[in-house]
Design a protein around this motif. Structure first.
Motif, PDB file in Angstrom:
ATOM      1  N   VAL A 340       0.836  -1.204   0.000  1.00 48.06           N
ATOM      2  CA  VAL A 340       0.000   0.000   0.000  1.00 48.06           C
ATOM      3  C   VAL A 340       0.868   1.250   0.000  1.00 48.06           C
ATOM      4  O   VAL A 340       0.620   2.201  -0.762  1.00 48.06           O
ATOM      5  CB  VAL A 340      -0.959  -0.003   1.208  1.00 48.06           C
ATOM      6  N   LYS A 341       1.891   1.274   0.835  1.00 46.22           N
ATOM      7  CA  LYS A 341       2.773   2.443   0.891  1.00 46.22           C
ATOM      8  C   LYS A 341       3.456   2.681  -0.451  1.00 46.22           C
ATOM      9  O   LYS A 341       3.523   3.815  -0.938  1.00 46.22           O
ATOM     10  CB  LYS A 341       3.829   2.252   1.986  1.00 46.22           C
ATOM     11  N   HIS A 342       3.982   1.640  -1.039  1.00 43.53           N
ATOM     12  CA  HIS A 342       4.680   1.781  -2.319  1.00 43.53           C
ATOM     13  C   HIS A 342       3.736   2.229  -3.429  1.00 43.53           C
ATOM     14  O   HIS A 342       4.042   3.157  -4.183  1.00 43.53           O
ATOM     15  CB  HIS A 342       5.335   0.451  -2.688  1.00 43.53           C
ATOM     16  N   MET A 343       2.569   1.589  -3.499  1.00 41.31           N
ATOM     17  CA  MET A 343       1.636   1.906  -4.578  1.00 41.31           C
ATOM     18  C   MET A 343       1.015   3.284  -4.408  1.00 41.31           C
ATOM     19  O   MET A 343       0.671   3.946  -5.393  1.00 41.31           O
ATOM     20  CB  MET A 343       0.559   0.837  -4.668  1.00 41.31           C
ATOM     21  N   LYS A 344       0.872   3.734  -3.188  1.00 39.80           N
ATOM     22  CA  LYS A 344       0.343   5.080  -2.948  1.00 39.80           C
ATOM     23  C   LYS A 344       1.261   6.125  -3.567  1.00 39.80           C
ATOM     24  O   LYS A 344       0.813   7.039  -4.278  1.00 39.80           O
ATOM     25  CB  LYS A 344       0.185   5.327  -1.449  1.00 39.80           C
ATOM     26  N   GLY A 345       2.558   5.997  -3.305  1.00 43.62           N
ATOM     27  CA  GLY A 345       3.506   6.941  -3.885  1.00 43.62           C
ATOM     28  C   GLY A 345       3.593   6.824  -5.391  1.00 43.62           C
ATOM     29  O   GLY A 345       3.665   7.834  -6.111  1.00 43.62           O
ATOM     30  N   LEU A 346       3.575   5.598  -5.882  1.00 43.37           N
ATOM     31  CA  LEU A 346       3.677   5.374  -7.320  1.00 43.37           C
ATOM     32  C   LEU A 346       2.443   5.923  -8.040  1.00 43.37           C
ATOM     33  O   LEU A 346       2.556   6.487  -9.137  1.00 43.37           O
ATOM     34  CB  LEU A 346       3.823   3.874  -7.587  1.00 43.37           C
ATOM     35  N   GLN A 347       1.271   5.776  -7.417  1.00 44.78           N
ATOM     36  CA  GLN A 347       0.043   6.265  -8.037  1.00 44.78           C
ATOM     37  C   GLN A 347       0.048   7.788  -8.151  1.00 44.78           C
ATOM     38  O   GLN A 347      -0.425   8.351  -9.159  1.00 44.78           O
ATOM     39  CB  GLN A 347      -1.170   5.804  -7.238  1.00 44.78           C
ATOM     40  N   LYS A 348       0.575   8.473  -7.146  1.00 46.25           N
ATOM     41  CA  LYS A 348       0.688   9.928  -7.221  1.00 46.25           C
ATOM     42  C   LYS A 348       1.562  10.336  -8.398  1.00 46.25           C
ATOM     43  O   LYS A 348       1.238  11.267  -9.145  1.00 46.25           O
ATOM     44  CB  LYS A 348       1.269  10.480  -5.919  1.00 46.25           C
ATOM     45  N   HIS A 508     -10.821   4.480 -12.255  1.00 47.75           N
ATOM     46  CA  HIS A 508     -10.479   3.198 -11.651  1.00 47.75           C
ATOM     47  C   HIS A 508      -9.605   2.346 -12.569  1.00 47.75           C
ATOM     48  O   HIS A 508      -8.789   1.555 -12.079  1.00 47.75           O
ATOM     49  CB  HIS A 508     -11.747   2.443 -11.248  1.00 47.75           C
ATOM     50  N   LYS A 509      -9.755   2.501 -13.871  1.00 49.37           N
ATOM     51  CA  LYS A 509      -8.880   1.761 -14.792  1.00 49.37           C
ATOM     52  C   LYS A 509      -7.457   2.319 -14.776  1.00 49.37           C
ATOM     53  O   LYS A 509      -6.518   1.639 -15.194  1.00 49.37           O
ATOM     54  CB  LYS A 509      -9.436   1.804 -16.211  1.00 49.37           C
ATOM     55  N   MET A 510      -7.287   3.556 -14.298  1.00 46.57           N
ATOM     56  CA  MET A 510      -5.956   4.155 -14.229  1.00 46.57           C
ATOM     57  C   MET A 510      -5.252   3.856 -12.901  1.00 46.57           C
ATOM     58  O   MET A 510      -4.124   4.314 -12.686  1.00 46.57           O
ATOM     59  CB  MET A 510      -6.035   5.671 -14.437  1.00 46.57           C
ATOM     60  N   ILE A 511      -5.891   3.097 -12.028  1.00 47.37           N
ATOM     61  CA  ILE A 511      -5.228   2.688 -10.790  1.00 47.37           C
ATOM     62  C   ILE A 511      -4.250   1.563 -11.119  1.00 47.37           C
ATOM     63  O   ILE A 511      -4.641   0.519 -11.629  1.00 47.37           O
ATOM     64  CB  ILE A 511      -6.251   2.214  -9.733  1.00 47.37           C
ATOM     65  N   TRP A 768      -2.112  -0.074 -21.902  1.00 48.18           N
ATOM     66  CA  TRP A 768      -1.769   1.320 -22.192  1.00 48.18           C
ATOM     67  C   TRP A 768      -1.784   2.172 -20.921  1.00 48.18           C
ATOM     68  O   TRP A 768      -1.507   3.358 -20.970  1.00 48.18           O
ATOM     69  CB  TRP A 768      -2.714   1.900 -23.234  1.00 48.18           C
ATOM     70  N   ILE A 769      -2.104   1.562 -19.793  1.00 46.26           N
ATOM     71  CA  ILE A 769      -1.965   2.247 -18.509  1.00 46.26           C
ATOM     72  C   ILE A 769      -0.522   2.032 -18.068  1.00 46.26           C
ATOM     73  O   ILE A 769      -0.185   1.035 -17.440  1.00 46.26           O
ATOM     74  CB  ILE A 769      -2.974   1.704 -17.478  1.00 46.26           C
ATOM     75  N   ARG A 770       0.328   2.994 -18.404  1.00 47.39           N
ATOM     76  CA  ARG A 770       1.771   2.814 -18.259  1.00 47.39           C
ATOM     77  C   ARG A 770       2.447   4.176 -18.120  1.00 47.39           C
ATOM     78  O   ARG A 770       1.884   5.207 -18.474  1.00 47.39           O
ATOM     79  CB  ARG A 770       2.332   2.123 -19.502  1.00 47.39           C
ATOM     80  N   PHE A 771       3.663   4.150 -17.581  1.00 50.35           N
ATOM     81  CA  PHE A 771       4.513   5.335 -17.636  1.00 50.35           C
ATOM     82  C   PHE A 771       5.126   5.426 -19.023  1.00 50.35           C
ATOM     83  O   PHE A 771       5.400   4.407 -19.666  1.00 50.35           O
ATOM     84  CB  PHE A 771       5.625   5.244 -16.589  1.00 50.35           C
TER      85      PHE A 771
END
Length: 858
Positions: A340-348, A508-511, A768-771
């Motif tokens: 959760v901690k890692h994905m929270k930062g990555l999602q931002k 939600h698809k962009m999570i 296509w949900i990618r950096f």
């Protein structure tokens, strides 16, 4: 005879009195006889058999037990009922129950005739409702187990018949079970409502997770009070009534010398203290794991050797099974927290990265493998059609017409409306159906059904309804409404907001999603399993989902070359284009294959295998594949490491990681490196027991030598050097490999320690949900930080046994493969100076061949 008459009738001369006495004595003799006959006749009705009495049917929850043998990870249930033995009820429930429900419980054999007489006189004749009933605890259990409820809807004869049945069953229960067992069965069976079936669930749900033996006296009295009528005495809706009823129970305990008056006065003043939390299937650790485990358990229990004695399979949700797993609860908690901690930062970072762009319309000027915009747009429309909002509109507008069509056609219409869409498009642009057949998306039979529907007179009505539905959908999905969405911004991981339904789908698809599994390499025991970002919102497991693995596959290429050909990691390869042409080796290519480096540049310099693996240089992997002469050695090695050979393409491109595999498969294969070259098939379910503790299933370890110990140690050394950097805080030896796929669609990290192997994938559900940059979308940024934080925190946890001083096992004696590159270079120079012409070269699997024939030494 005259004396007998005189005895019974006395000297009554009045004929009326005499007749009354005659009938009186007839009744005296007839009632017992009738009673006996009724009981005998009832014995032949639909009463439970001896077997049913010994094995009463309960919807009992099945438990999932962690690797420590104690921690309950969660439950599978239709009713959240877990059986509790009398010894585990604690000191308060039994005296409260007996004092309130059945004062003479230990003095009767199922029927309390004294209480029954009181009930008949006071309740039946005098109409005193408050006088109580005559049912014993045993009779109430009989009613719960074997007789139907709903007395209010039955007439007096039916109620009397049921009551007589309860008496018979109660007597039989008393013969089969001890008094203590009957109390436990009754409390286990009772529905305390609000998702609390049985005393265990009631205790946990109403009092903050307490077990029955942990209840205070006033808490036990509250639950006993609910037994009178749990719907009426509902702690969530009628707390005042529940408190009054609790105090009645306490007063009964005083009356029966189970409680002092002083203690009663103190307890009745206490608040209820309800701490309600309803347990669901989502609650507890490892919800994604439990979802996968359930399907695996069903698969196992469907096999003939694990069926019940009657030939039917066990029901996971109602048969009270116990599943013993290998999950380490402390490690699992750390894995979930760090995910959760890692994905929270990555999602931002991800939202910031796409702030001024739209993933569904963006077109990269650089990518050759990007998903076309029209496919992305259709995917978005498909998500709309899958939504509940769309389905409600569909039921109102389109479904009535589909029902008309179904009366004249056997075409199956799916909920996503693919059939309607195709035939409507065909009517507008003829050739769509033919194109679908040509591309093998549908068969000729289905195509004929499409055309038959188009000939029906109802087709125009269907077409009109379709366009009307799309119009309404476009309108409603564009109107902002209040809704609840997923978020990382609070502990509940959800928030109320206002947005359009379309924006909600896009949001939600962009999570970004997450999948990680860790395995103990020496045993194969799965210790952690995190299948996604949040189980409540995204119930799709990414540990068992196939995604392209990228460079995490390259160690298998290196391992094959080291194991079969004895190549040193100091061996140098020229960073230049490598081409495998038609006719080369046993690749059977139709066209030349010339892979490029990720940077699309070639240094033109020699680099050793250490460098090539650490930096994922494609030319080095392609060169090793070329020298192997075939994909078969690699595919065979990987098969020995637990990945089915059929899932590895017979193409040289596997050298670059163009393989779709799961986190589960990859982590299992990497455990071979952590276990001296020995593969242990990952296991997460060790044993299944039935409700009595009888073992139904027990796993059998599967192990084999996949790589020679020497070659495996060489690979471990290479992986250790490849993992240098960005692992600050991790103690002890550690190795690993990152992986990144085309367009940064998938980010991988396979982390290796002697204690644990951790495989991690991060990416979008849609590709296509990618950096859009390698720095943000690479495995070193997407997945590797999670490995670092998880392992670091697990190592620091005193509740986890982690030997940070333990090292990877090195085989005894000489490896036969040089790991010191200075010594390796010096040795090659000596051979050249001495005129040796038999130096081992990579194109000779047996170490022979002329040095002058090797292009790398020209």
């Amino acid at each position: 005879m005259s004396r007998i008459k005189a005895f019974f009738l006395g000297s009554v001369d009045n004929p009326t009195h005499r007749n009354l006495l005659v009938w009186f004595w007839r009744l005296v003799f007839a009632v017992p006889i009738i009673g006996i006959l009724v009981f005998v006749s009832l014995s032949f009705t639909n009463l439970p058999s001896v077997t049913e009495l010994e094995n009463p049917q309960n919807n009992e929850a099945s438990r999932v037990i962690a690797g420590d043998g104690v921690t309950v990870l969660g439950r599978y249930f239709l009713e959240n009922r877990v059986m509790v033995d009398f010894e585990d009820l604690g000191p308060h429930l039994e005296p409260a129950l007996v004092a309130t429900e059945d004062e003479r419980y230990y003095n009767h054999s199922g029927i309390d005739w004294r209480a029954l007489a009181r009930a008949v006189v006071k309740t039946g004749i005098m109409g005193q409702r408050s006088s109580g009933g005559g049912s014993t605890i045993t009779q109430q259990l009989a009613k719960l187990l074997f007789t139907e409820g709903g007395e209010g809807s039955k007439n007096i004869v039916e109620r009397l018949f049921q009551k007589l049945q309860e008496w018979i069953i109660a007597v039989r229960l008393e013969r089969k079970y001890t008094k203590q067992e009957i109390i436990a069965m009754y409390l286990n069976r009772y529905d305390f409502i609000n998702g609390a079936q049985g005393i265990r669930a009631a205790s946990e749900n109403y009092f903050g997770g307490k077990r029955p033996h942990e209840l205070e006296l006033h808490e036990a009295a509250t639950l006993v009070g609910m037994l009178k009528n749990s719907s009426l005495y509902n702690p969530l809706r009628n707390p005042e009534g529940v408190m009054n009823r609790r105090n009645v129970v306490l007063a009964q305990m005083v009356r029966n010398d189970k409680l002092s008056r002083e203690e009663f006065e103190r307890l009745k003043a206490l608040p209820l203290g309800i701490e309600y939390s309803n347990q669901t299937h989502d609650d507890g650790l490892a919800p994604y794991f439990r979802m996968v485990l359930k399907e695996e358990a069903k698969r196992i229990l469907a096999q003939d050797q694990y069926l019940k004695t009657d030939g039917t399979p066990y029901n996971v949700d109602r048969d009270g099974l116990t599943f013993y797993t290998t999950i380490n609860p402390a490690m699992q908690a750390h894995a979930e927290e760090q995910a959760v901690k890692h994905m929270k930062g990555l999602q931002k970072e991800f939202f910031r990265h796409w702030r001024n762009e739209d993933p569904w319309t963006y077109e990269s000027p650089y990518s050759e493998t990007e998903i076309p915009v029209d496919i992305r747009q259709e995917s978005l429309r498909r998500e709309i059609r899958r939504s509940d909002r769309y389905q409600r509109l569909r039921s109102r507008i389109l479904l009535p017409v589909i029902n008309k069509v179904n009366k004249k056609s056997d075409l199956t219409f799916h909920a996503d409306d693919r059939e309607v869409l195709r035939i409507v498009m065909e009517s507008e642009e003829p050739g769509i159906i033919r194109s679908l057949v040509r591309r093998k998306m549908i068969g000729n039979k289905l195509a004929d059904k499409y055309r038959q529907v188009m000939k029906l007179e109802e087709f125009e009505e269907l077409k009109t309804a379709w366009y009307e539905l799309q119009k309404v959908v476009d309108q409603q999905f564009a109107e902002p409404v209040k809704m609840r969405v997923f978020t990382y911004d609070n502990a509940r991981m959800e928030t109320d907001t206002t947005m359009t339904p379309l924006d909600s789908i896009r949001y939600h698809k962009m999570i970004l999603q997450f999948g990680s599994m860790s395995v103990e390499p020496t045993t194969g025991f799965v210790r952690t399993w995190v299948g996604g970002t949040n189980f409540k919102w995204f119930q799709f497991d990414h540990v068992t989902t196939k995604r392209q693995v990228g460079s995490t596959f390259k160690p298998f290429i290196y391992a094959t070359s080291v194991d079969l050909r004895g190549i040193s990691p100091c061996f140098e390869v020229l960073d230049a284009p490598v081409t495998i042409a038609p006719g080369d080796g046993s690749f059977y290519l139709a066209e030349p294959w010339t892979p490029r480096n990720a940077s699309d540049n070639y240094s033109g310099e020699f680099m050793n295998l250490y460098y090539g693996l650490k930096n994922s240089v494609n030319t080095v992997s392609a060169y090793l594949m070329q020298e192997l002469g075939s994909t078969e050695p690699v595919r065979n090695l990987v098969a020995n490491m637990g990945i089915p050979k059929s899932e590895i393409p017979d193409a040289p491109s596997i050298a670059l990681g163009s393989v779709d595999l799961t986190v589960r498969q990859m982590t299992g294969a990497y455990t071979t490196f952590g276990n001296g070259g020995i593969f242990n098939r990952p296991v997460f379910l060790t044993r299944i027991e039935d409700r009595t503790g009888r073992v139904i299933y027990e796993y059998i370890p599967e192990t084999r030598q996949a790589i020679s110990p020497a070659a495996n140690y060489v690979m471990v050394d290479m992986l250790r050097k490849a993992s240098v950097g960005n692992l600050r805080g991790v103690q002890g030896p550690v190795g690993g490999k990152t992986g990144t796929t085309n367009d940064q669609t998938d980010g991988w990290y396979m982390g290796l320690t002697p204690e644990l192997v951790v495989g991690t994938w991060v990416g979008g559900d849609a590709r296509w949900i990618r950096f859009r940059s390698l720095g943000l979308g690479g495995g070193s940024h997407m997945a590797k930080p999670f490995f670092r934080e998880f392992v670091k925190n697990a190592q620091q946890d005193e509740n986890i046994e982690w030997d940070t001083k333990r090292d990877f096992t090195r085989p005894r004696g000489s490896l036969g493969i040089e790991l010191d590159c200075e010594a390796y270079s010096s040795g090659n120079e000596d051979l050249l100076e001495n005129g040796r012409d038999s130096l081992f070269l990579p194109n000779d699997p047996f170490g022979g061949g002329s040095i002058n024939n090797d292009p790398d030494f020209q």
